[in-house]
Design an enzyme around this catalytic site. Structure first.
Site, mmCIF file in Angstrom:
data_model
loop_
_atom_site.group_PDB
_atom_site.id
_atom_site.type_symbol
_atom_site.label_atom_id
_atom_site.label_comp_id
_atom_site.label_asym_id
_atom_site.label_seq_id
_atom_site.Cartn_x
_atom_site.Cartn_y
_atom_site.Cartn_z
ATOM 1 N N SER A 114 -13.280 85.182 36.731
ATOM 2 C CA SER A 114 -13.087 84.763 35.348
ATOM 3 C C SER A 114 -13.586 83.328 35.189
ATOM 4 C CB SER A 114 -11.608 84.890 34.955
ATOM 5 O OG SER A 114 -11.442 84.749 33.565
ATOM 6 N N ASN A 115 -13.149 82.644 34.160
ATOM 7 C CA ASN A 115 -13.537 81.254 33.925
ATOM 8 C C ASN A 115 -12.391 80.547 33.199
ATOM 9 O OD1 ASN A 115 -13.957 81.482 30.925
ATOM 10 N ND2 ASN A 115 -15.393 83.038 31.647
ATOM 11 N N GLY A 116 -12.579 79.248 32.958
ATOM 12 C CA GLY A 116 -11.475 78.424 32.446
ATOM 13 C C GLY A 116 -11.365 78.351 30.940
#
Ligand code: CTP
Length: 218
Positions: A25-27
């Protein structure tokens, strides 16, 4: 009286699971997409927000559809896209997913592990390809360098009407921050800069320009 605009948005990150407990995923916090959804609903528009996993409450008057992966995000957008006047893709979609997904938690192995990744579906490109002349499609471009050049390339390649270029090289603005710097670029050459400013103000700025352009072309 003209009916309220129908607005469809994507927001937040997506997750691509490797096994039941691990994912890529990512932030992305979802703050910009939720701010846009809230601003659209405050104008009396009909708003559907397809959201990846975030820690944000549904804005008042917004129908939130919660999803996890890129494939789920596209599937949740598809029923709403044909009737929408405005589609704004704000989500930070994970670009790759593991080729294999294990149904059981993978046990730790002794040495290094190689993951084989395959591309996820491009939600914005897929829906923009089905755009009718009465529909306005807007993308975001998160870039760390050559921001405007890459954003303009995405505007053309993905068949968009507008793109919002974000410089994500600065931690104080952009992804996961409370403020944003916005460069709004239009397919017909418009160029509007704004910020740094709180995301709700950036959202109002974006909707003002897009609504004015729609009204001008109506
Ligand atoms: N987007 C999407 N589906 C994807 C990837 C991106 O809908 N699988 C949308 C994003 O919501 C955003 C725009 O496309 O509106 C651009 O996203 P970005 O991550 O900046 O660009 P990518 O197309 O993924 O290209 P790159 O990562 O190479 O910059």
């Amino acid at each position: 009286m003209t009916p309220p605009l129908r607005c469809l948005l994507t927001a937040g990150p997506t997750r691509e699971h490797l096994d039941p407990v691990r994912f890529l995923s990512n932030g992305s916090s979802g703050k910009m997409g939720y701010a846009l959804a809230a601003a659209a609903a405050a104008r009396g528009w009909h708003v559907d927000l397809v959201s990846g996993p975030v820690a944000l409450a549904a804005p008042p008057g917004v129908a939130v559809h919660r999803v996890v992966s890129a494939a789920e995000m596209l599937a949740a957008c598809e029923p709403h896209f044909p009737a929408c006047d405005l589609f704004i893709a704000v989500a930070a979609v994970a670009d790759y997913r593991p080729r294999e997904i294990s149904g059981r938690k993978e046990k730790k192995k002794g040495g290094p592990v190689t993951l084989e990744l395959v591309p996820t579906v491009d939600i914005l490109r897929t829906l923009a390809a089905r755009k009718s002349p009465r529909q306005t499609v807007v993308g975001f471009a998160a870039e760390t360098h050559d921001v405007e050049a890459y954003a303009l390339r995405k505007l053309t390649e993905k068949n968009l009407d507008w793109i919002v270029a974000n410089d994500v090289s600065r931690p104080d603005v952009g992804m996961n921050a409370d403020d944003n710097t916005v460069l709004l670029l239009g397919a017909v050459g418009a160029r509007h800069a704004f910020g740094p400013a709180p995301k709700p103000a950036a959202a109002a700025f974006i909707l003002d320009h897009i609504a004015a352009a729609r009204a001008g072309s109506a």
